[in-house]
Design an enzyme around this catalytic site. Sequence first.
Site, mmCIF file in Angstrom:
data_model
loop_
_atom_site.group_PDB
_atom_site.id
_atom_site.type_symbol
_atom_site.label_atom_id
_atom_site.label_comp_id
_atom_site.label_asym_id
_atom_site.label_seq_id
_atom_site.Cartn_x
_atom_site.Cartn_y
_atom_site.Cartn_z
ATOM 1 N N THR A 1 -1.700 2.626 -7.851
ATOM 2 C CA THR A 1 -2.794 3.363 -8.492
ATOM 3 C C THR A 1 -2.231 4.398 -9.461
ATOM 4 O OG1 THR A 1 -4.039 3.023 -6.484
ATOM 5 C CG2 THR A 1 -4.886 4.660 -8.006
ATOM 6 N N ASN B 1 -0.788 5.753 3.162
ATOM 7 C CA ASN B 1 -1.009 6.426 1.883
ATOM 8 C C ASN B 1 -2.165 7.406 2.039
ATOM 9 O OD1 ASN B 1 -1.534 7.137 -0.731
ATOM 10 N ND2 ASN B 1 -1.636 5.033 -1.530
ATOM 11 N N GLU C 1 -0.800 -5.568 3.162
ATOM 12 C CA GLU C 1 -0.900 -4.632 4.285
ATOM 13 C C GLU C 1 -0.573 -5.320 5.608
ATOM 14 O OE1 GLU C 1 -4.793 -3.008 4.159
ATOM 15 O OE2 GLU C 1 -4.220 -1.390 2.811
ATOM 16 N N GLY D 1 -2.659 -3.185 -1.942
ATOM 17 C CA GLY D 1 -1.383 -3.871 -1.721
ATOM 18 C C GLY D 1 -1.357 -4.626 -0.400
ATOM 19 N N SER E 1 0.854 -1.181 0.000
ATOM 20 C CA SER E 1 0.000 0.000 0.000
ATOM 21 C C SER E 1 0.895 1.238 0.000
ATOM 22 C CB SER E 1 -0.864 -0.036 1.254
ATOM 23 O OG SER E 1 -1.620 1.135 1.299
ATOM 24 N N GLY E 2 0.615 2.140 -0.900
ATOM 25 C CA GLY E 2 1.398 3.374 -0.974
ATOM 26 C C GLY E 2 2.634 3.251 -1.839
ATOM 27 N N SER F 1 -5.226 6.092 -0.398
ATOM 28 C CA SER F 1 -5.123 4.641 -0.506
ATOM 29 C C SER F 1 -6.420 4.059 -1.059
ATOM 30 C CB SER F 1 -4.839 4.078 0.885
ATOM 31 O OG SER F 1 -4.750 2.676 0.809
ATOM 32 N N SER F 2 -6.246 3.171 -2.040
ATOM 33 C CA SER F 2 -7.444 2.539 -2.616
ATOM 34 C C SER F 2 -7.958 1.529 -1.594
ATOM 35 C CB SER F 2 -7.086 1.815 -3.901
ATOM 36 O OG SER F 2 -6.177 2.571 -4.637
HETATM 37 N N1 LIG Z 1 5.020 8.069 -10.214
HETATM 38 C C1 LIG Z 1 4.776 8.828 -9.158
HETATM 39 N N2 LIG Z 1 5.145 10.131 -9.166
HETATM 40 C C2 LIG Z 1 4.885 10.932 -8.140
HETATM 41 N N3 LIG Z 1 4.258 10.541 -7.016
HETATM 42 C C3 LIG Z 1 3.844 9.258 -6.939
HETATM 43 C C4 LIG Z 1 4.074 8.340 -8.009
HETATM 44 N N4 LIG Z 1 3.568 7.159 -7.653
HETATM 45 C C5 LIG Z 1 3.031 7.347 -6.416
HETATM 46 N N5 LIG Z 1 3.187 8.575 -5.989
HETATM 47 C C6 LIG Z 1 2.772 9.156 -4.693
HETATM 48 O O1 LIG Z 1 2.495 8.086 -3.817
HETATM 49 C C7 LIG Z 1 1.181 8.131 -3.344
HETATM 50 C C8 LIG Z 1 0.608 6.754 -3.231
HETATM 51 O O2 LIG Z 1 0.483 6.155 -4.448
HETATM 52 P P1 LIG Z 1 -0.674 5.156 -4.835
HETATM 53 O O3 LIG Z 1 -0.555 4.884 -6.255
HETATM 54 O O4 LIG Z 1 -1.951 5.651 -4.339
HETATM 55 O O5 LIG Z 1 -0.262 3.901 -4.004
HETATM 56 P P2 LIG Z 1 -1.001 2.531 -3.957
HETATM 57 O O6 LIG Z 1 -2.095 2.574 -4.946
HETATM 58 O O7 LIG Z 1 0.069 1.568 -4.326
HETATM 59 O O8 LIG Z 1 -1.426 2.369 -2.602
HETATM 60 C C9 LIG Z 1 0.414 8.961 -4.337
HETATM 61 O O9 LIG Z 1 -0.655 9.600 -3.721
HETATM 62 C C10 LIG Z 1 1.474 9.925 -4.816
HETATM 63 O O10 LIG Z 1 1.561 11.008 -3.964
HETATM 64 MG MG LIG Z 2 -3.955 2.377 -4.702
#
Ligand SMILES: Nc1ncnc2c1ncn2[C@@H]1O[C@H](COP(=O)(O)OP(=O)(O)O)[C@@H](O)[C@H]1O
Ligand SMILES: [Mg+2]
Length: 1079
Positions: free
Chosen positions: A112, A157, A389, A387, A107-108, A160-161
Amino acid sequence: MEVKTSLLDNMIGVGDMVLLEPLSEDSFLENLKNRFDHNEIYTYIGSVVISMNPYRSLPIFTPDKVEEYRNRNFYELSPHIYALADEAYRSLRDQDKDQCILITGESGAGKTEASKLVMSYVAAVCGKGQEVNKVKEQLLQSNPVLEAFGNAKTVRNDNSSRFGKYMDIEFDFKGDPLGGVISNYLLEKSRVVKQPRGERNFHIFYQLLSGASDDSLKKLKLHRDFSKYNYLSLDSAAVNGLDDSANFRTVRNAMQIVGFMEDEVQSVLELVAAVLKLGNIEFKPESRCNGTDESRIKDKNDLKEMCELLGIEQSVLERAFSYRTVEAKMEKVSTTLNVAQAYYARDALAKNLYSRLFSWLVTRINESIKAQAKTRHKVMGVLDIYGFEIFEDNSFEQFIINYCNEKLQQIFIELTLREEQEEYIREDIEWTNIEYFNNAIICDLIENNKNGILAMLDEECLRPGTVTDETFLDKLNTICAEHQHFESRLSKNSMFLSDHSLPHSCFRIQHYAGKVLYRVEGFVDKNNDLLYRDLSQAMYKANHSLIKQLFPEGNPAKVNLKRPPTAGFQFKASVGTLMRNLQTKNPNYIRCIKPNDKKASHIFTDSLVRHQLRYLGLMENVRVRRAGYAFRQPYEPCLERYKMLCKRTWPHWRGPAREGVEVLMSELPVPAEEFSYGRSKIFIRNPRTLFFLEERRRQCLQDLATLIQKIYRGWKCRSHFLLLKKSQIVVAAWYRRYAQQKKYQRIKSATTVVQSYTRGWQARKLLRELKYQKRCEEAVTTISAYWHGTQIRREYRKFFRANAGKKIYDFTIQRIMQKYFLGLKSNLPSMSPIDKKWPARPYLFLDGVHTELRRIFHLWRCKKYRSQFTEEKKAVYEEKLEASEIFKDKKALYPSSVSQPFKGDYLEISKNPKYQKLSSAMEEKVLLADVVNKINRANGKGTARIFLLTKNSVVLADQKTGQVKASVPLPDLTSVSVSTQSDGFFALKLKEGSASAVKGDFLLSSEHLIEIITKMHRMGTTAADREQLDIDISDEFLVQFKHDKVCVKFIQGVPKNGNSVSCKRKNNRLLEVSVPTTA
Ligand SMILES: Nc1ncnc2c1ncn2[C@@H]1O[C@H](COP(=O)(O)OP(=O)(O)O)[C@@H](O)[C@H]1O
Ligand SMILES: [Mg+2]
């Protein structure tokens, strides 16, 4: 020229871990760190992309970057998520392979975000057009909607989804998007009613309260203040970098783009508001007489507002919160709820309301974005699931989430590690086995149908009798005690008896990604996911279309006594479907790694990353890759793909595909150790080789494209030419036809003209002949008529007067003559003899008569004229006539005398006393008296003398005295000579021998010469006894002077001394008279 950067050039560290030397966990980590520090967040392991979360925006997702990676070979540029997206999209479009993009990580870790990057890349490179753009826009805009309702801030996060999402994007054969299907997996609905410390409820609650207008808040009966709502945790209501009100506008806008109606949006928001209201309903205990505790609603205001929002009768809901009806064997039993049960019922309703709303949203979005065309389409699936957790307190949700991650790891292992190694063996490729951890055993622990944890949980839930979380744990302890990855304090396995980190109410699973301690509390309830029937029926009664839809089981007509499937069962089933679905597609992996736990940029926590790369099995991944071959492909598609690189295989290879590939590879300058031939596939060791092949292929394709283009253009030109030619023939044919028609018409009209002329000519000829014939006939008729006439006349002549014609002729002539004479009579000219006029002659035959009549008339006119004369006048005219006879046309002097009357006695001798003596001397009557000049014979000078003529003589007398100087009897005169000119000279010639001739002839000059001579001549004519006096008219004549004969010569000359005529004695014989020239 374009500068190509290759994966292998100008790298920070090593772009592809396969090329890392030496390979160890430390060097792996070092390489990742090195690259991360230089903002290189992507690294490859063969075709797997490792993505590090930068926690800040990097300038590597610009449209320029999209263009850079577009249609480029995977290994051509430095590692990027776009390269993977491009590879997946192109192999979907060009090789017709369904794709799936598997994004895994904690997660994080950025899953996404990665999924959004992939989707935006595909949207940017696929086809364009109004319809396509709309589809793209809808697909992309489904994200903000789902994120608002399904994402929340967690400690790991901020966004977080809280649900799993798998989205299938469908494309047509050209690679244009047609639509999509979204599947959602288990929303973490417990979050609706309770959030752990430092976390928030789902975004939408905060967005609605801060973003909606006052007006709409009022409509929803809400207050802007978060603290007024029990369901919203206060400690992290505002999140750094999250603008809830702006996001609310984005969500509203996205909903509109996706196709939500205004009233649908309103209904959704009403439901959200209802959940908030629901949280504020509180209960208080009330003891009943039978000793049981009953619950009562503390403050009914919130209940009332909520019922108003959803159109539910307040009493119905109130009752549903107080009683629970259980139906068993056709019996209905109602029991009252105590306060705890009432709270449970309330929260269950809130969770159900929200999670069903979320599922409805997904269905609704799917309705909008589903592909319209029924044609077969290619699919690209993007999996962004929550992810792995590990929280302090892990419950049923984490168990489910982690199970899902186990399954994904399993599929990764299946497809990359095991598959790969098995394949080498299968293909008979020389291979040393690589050890790796296979998590299938953990999956089995959870999902095994007989004694898996999920199966046992279900069993417990369905079991009659008292079922608690503890009984469930007991069951686990008995059945799973032996399992390597299951740990429990109370299990038969005494290993953990003294493990204090493992509480009694918990069990621990050694997941592939680490050990997780699950608190068993709530497992049964959450798995049951029970909502009291009274509540669902109350909801169904609502006068709100959306609520009604969400609670179909509340319909009393469809009472279903069967238990609904448990949450665990449902989840297992859907994960199973997902796995099967993924296995049919070509996988593309993005493995997300979280560099630190602080959501901070630039921090690389070694231990955290090391842990992740271990449990993600990335090292094994590299090892397998390195030991094996970077690329493999069955012979047929390989030959198909690269056959243009060799003349012998292009365009067709007739033999077996393998031989074809062998021929192909032997012809290419590739070292033999770079590839191996398997049973059904060729294995290529190095990405460089593949890149080389691809590059060669690209060049060949360009050449082929040129060739095709050439042939096509040739064909196009040819067909165009043929078409033109055909058209030209048609045009020419039409034109010729037209020209021939014109020519024909010309000839035809010419023919007509010629024909008409010929016919005319013939007709005229015929006419002429006919006319001639007719004339002939007429002539014949005439002749015959004449002939008949003649004959008849001859026959009848005796009966006609023989001279009738002549008489008629004579009569006619007479009449004409008569008319002529009568006309002449009235038209006669004047009586003057000198009038020359005479009427014109009317008839030619009268010509002679006419002339004669003119002459007669003139004579008669003259006679008439003459007849009026007296005797004297007659004599005068006789004299004048005589003068004319003598001189006319002989002497130049004559014309001037015609108009002078012959007076005779110019001197009036008898009356003038001066001449009295002379007159008396005259015996006879003086016929003429005048003064003349007598020319002296000696010198030619003149002397004036009176000249008298009587009947018998001529007398000359002195002018002054009147004395007679000479008297010549007329018989003595023989002749008179005069000149032809206009002078008055005349010579009287005397008879030789006569008395008068003694002194010689007389040369005289008179002004009245013509009268004198005429009168003298008359004397001779009238006297019968006398000789006629000769008159000689000539310019030279001889005159007898005494004894000499002198010649008098008249010459024309210039007048002298004013005298008109001069006379001069030239010599004895010549007397010259010069007469002035008459003009
Ligand atoms: N490629 C990227 N560039 C900039 N920031 C990113 C990138 N990927 C993730 N982040 C940062 O990380 C945070 C969490 O990412 P997210 O995709 O929501 O994580 P996950 O879906 O894996 O839990 C986002 O809100 C963003 O701030
Ligand atoms: Mg996500």
